[in-house]
Design an enzyme around this catalytic site. Structure first.
Site, mmCIF file in Angstrom:
data_model
loop_
_atom_site.group_PDB
_atom_site.id
_atom_site.type_symbol
_atom_site.label_atom_id
_atom_site.label_comp_id
_atom_site.label_asym_id
_atom_site.label_seq_id
_atom_site.Cartn_x
_atom_site.Cartn_y
_atom_site.Cartn_z
ATOM 1 N N GLY A 8 0.835 -1.207 0.000
ATOM 2 C CA GLY A 8 0.000 0.000 0.000
ATOM 3 C C GLY A 8 0.861 1.245 0.000
ATOM 4 O O GLY A 8 0.491 2.286 0.546
ATOM 5 N N GLY A 11 -0.562 4.680 -1.067
ATOM 6 C CA GLY A 11 -1.703 5.245 -0.340
ATOM 7 C C GLY A 11 -1.304 6.503 0.410
ATOM 8 O O GLY A 11 -0.154 6.960 0.329
ATOM 9 N N GLN A 12 -2.258 7.041 1.170
ATOM 10 C CA GLN A 12 -2.026 8.318 1.855
ATOM 11 C C GLN A 12 -0.861 8.214 2.843
ATOM 12 O O GLN A 12 0.055 9.019 2.823
ATOM 13 C CB GLN A 12 -3.293 8.740 2.596
ATOM 14 N N LEU A 13 -0.891 7.204 3.699
ATOM 15 C CA LEU A 13 0.192 7.020 4.668
ATOM 16 C C LEU A 13 1.417 6.407 3.985
ATOM 17 O O LEU A 13 2.554 6.832 4.213
ATOM 18 C CB LEU A 13 -0.287 6.111 5.804
ATOM 19 N N ASP A 34 2.476 -1.808 -4.526
ATOM 20 C CA ASP A 34 1.056 -1.435 -4.530
ATOM 21 C C ASP A 34 0.429 -2.076 -5.751
ATOM 22 O O ASP A 34 1.144 -2.653 -6.578
ATOM 23 C CB ASP A 34 0.891 0.106 -4.559
ATOM 24 N N ILE A 35 -0.901 -1.936 -5.868
ATOM 25 C CA ILE A 35 -1.535 -2.495 -7.071
ATOM 26 C C ILE A 35 -1.512 -1.489 -8.228
ATOM 27 O O ILE A 35 -1.849 -1.824 -9.345
ATOM 28 C CB ILE A 35 -3.001 -2.959 -6.820
ATOM 29 N N TYR A 141 -15.184 -1.708 8.374
ATOM 30 C CA TYR A 141 -13.776 -1.336 8.542
ATOM 31 C C TYR A 141 -13.346 -1.585 9.994
ATOM 32 O O TYR A 141 -12.302 -2.191 10.255
ATOM 33 C CB TYR A 141 -13.633 0.136 8.175
ATOM 34 N N LYS A 145 -10.583 -4.150 11.462
ATOM 35 C CA LYS A 145 -9.416 -3.701 12.241
ATOM 36 C C LYS A 145 -9.371 -4.413 13.603
ATOM 37 O O LYS A 145 -8.311 -4.792 14.084
ATOM 38 C CB LYS A 145 -9.436 -2.179 12.425
HETATM 39 N N1 SER Z 1 -9.040 7.692 8.541
HETATM 40 C C1 SER Z 1 -9.722 6.443 8.590
HETATM 41 C C2 SER Z 1 -11.034 6.524 7.918
HETATM 42 O O1 SER Z 1 -11.631 7.576 7.937
HETATM 43 C C3 SER Z 1 -9.890 6.011 10.019
HETATM 44 O O2 SER Z 1 -8.897 5.101 10.369
HETATM 45 O O3 SER Z 1 -11.500 5.550 7.429
#
Ligand code: SER
Length: 318
Positions: A8, A11-13, A34-35, A141, A145
C-alpha cells in the site's frame, strides 16, 4: 541492514512513510509495492506491483528482495468498506493473514500493521477513550481492524511474530490524498482553501474526531518499530492521539490564515460512521512504553500545510 517491504506504498500514509523510510535507510533497502503504478511522492527505489490478497505474490517478492521487515498498509478505508463489504473483509483480513503467516514461516524480524480508532463503537467512552475501552465497532472497517488486532496478538503469542500496531486517528497531510475514509474532509478542506474556493463538508460542523498530522504519524510508526521489544506491552494495537477538532474548528484555524474561507455543511452517510467513533483518545500507554509524543497541534499543522500547498495565496495577497 534489513531490507524493508511496504505494501500500500502509494496510499495516503504509504507515500509519506515510504519516502521517510527511504531517507533513513537508503532507497535500495526499501521495496515499495502497490496495485497501482508508483507515484512520485515515494521517491526513487525498487518498486513491485503486488496484490496482498495473493499470498504467493507476496512470498515471491519477499524472497526475491530478501525482505526482513514488512510495513503492511494495504487496506480499504471506512467509507469505501461500507460500500464493498466483501472486498473490504477480503483485502483487510486476507492481506494481513498472508503477511503474518509468511512472517511466521520465514521468521521475519518485524511487521507493522495499522489499526484505527474505528475499532471503537458507540459504547466506548467518548472522550479520552482508554486503551481497553469496550471495542464493539459498527462499521465493516472497524470489524476488520478489531479482528486484525486480535490476529496480530495471536501470531505474537502463538508463533512469536514481532508484529506491532497503532490505532491511527484521522491522518492529515498535504503530500498525498486519502481515499474513501470518513476523516478525509480534513485533508480536502485545505486543498479547497488554498484555491480560494468554498468547501462543502460531508460531516456536521460539531463532529469532533481524533486527528493527527502526517509527520507525527510517520514519526510514531518509526518510533514504535525502533522501540526495544521489551517495552512493547500492547500486542493488539496502541492508542495514539494528537489533536481533536470539529469541521468548524478546522475552518476557524484556516480562516486565521485565509480570512475569506467559506464552509457549508451537508452531512451524508459518513456522518453515521463519525458518530460511532470517539472524540478523543487516551494514549498514555504509548507515551509511557515508548515515549510517544506528538509535535503538532491544529494551528501549527494548519500553518505548515498552507505554507506547503501550491496556490496558497495567504492573507496579504488578494
Ligand atoms: N481515517 C480512517 C477513515 O476515515 C480512520 O482510520 O476511514
Amino acid at each position: 541492514m534489513s531490507k524493508i517491504l511496504v505494501t500500500g506504498a502509494c496510499g495516503q500514509l504509504g507515500s509519506e512513510l515510504t519516502a521517510e523510510l527511504r531517507n533513513i535507510h537508503g532507497s535500495e533497502y526499501v521495496v515499495a509495492t502497490d496495485i497501482t503504478d508508483p507515484n512520485p511522492q515515494i521517491g526513487e527505489g525498487p518498486y513491485e506491483h503486488l496484490d496482498v490478497m495473493n499470498r504467493d505474490q507476496i512470498e515471491k517478492v519477499i524472497e526475491q528482495h530478501e525482505i526482513r521487515v514488512v510495513y503492511h498498509l494495504a487496506a480499504l478505508l471506512s467509507a469505501n468498506a461500507e460500500k464493498k463489504i466483501g472486498l473490504a473483509w477480503k483485502l483487510n483480513m486476507d492481506g494481513l493473514l498472508n503477511v503474518l503467516s509468511i512472517a511466521r514461516d520465514k521468521s521475519l524480524e518485524k511487521i507493522f500493521w495499522p489499526s484505527s480508532i474505528a475499532v471503537f463503537g458507540p459504547d466506548a467512552q467518548k472522550n479520552y477513550t482508554p486503551q481497553n475501552s469496550p471495542c464493539n465497532p459498527t462499521t465493516v472497517y472497524g470489524i476488520s481492524k478489531l479482528a486484525g488486532e486480535q490476529w496480530c496478538a495471536y501470531f505474537h503469542r502463538s508463533f512469536g511474530v514481532d508484529v506491532r500496531s497503532l490505532r491511527y486517528p484521522g491522518l492529515i497531510g498535504y503530500k498525498s490524498l486519502p481515499g474513501g475514509g470518513t476523516t478525509d474532509y480534513a485533508v480536502e478542506i485545505y486543498h479547497k482553501a488554498v484555491k480560494g474556493e468554498p468547501f462543502e463538508c460531508f460531516l456536521d460542523k460539531a463532529s469532533i474526531l481524533p486527528m493527527m498530522y502526517m509527520s507525527d504519524a510517520v514519526k510514531a510508526t518509526i518510533d514504535l518499530m525502533n522501540a526495544s521489544e521489551k517495552n512493547i506491552s500492547i500486542r493488539t494495537s496502541y492508542n495514539i492521539a494528537a489533536i481533536s477538532f470539529s469541521p468548524e474548528e478546522i475552518s476557524d484555524a484556516i480562516r486565521k490564515n485565509i480570512p475569506g474561507f467559506e464552509i457549508t455543511y451537508t452531512p451524508d452517510h459518513r456522518q453515521k460512521i463519525a458518530d460511532s467513533w470517539p472524540n478523543s483518545i487516551d494514549d498514555s500507554t504509548a507515551r509511557s512504553d515508548w515515549n510517544w509524543k506528538p509535535e503538532h497541534d491544529l494551528h501549527s499543522m494548519t500553518e505548515d500545510i498552507l505554507k506547503h500547498l501550491p496556490g496558497f495565496w495567504g492573507v496579504e495577497t488578494p
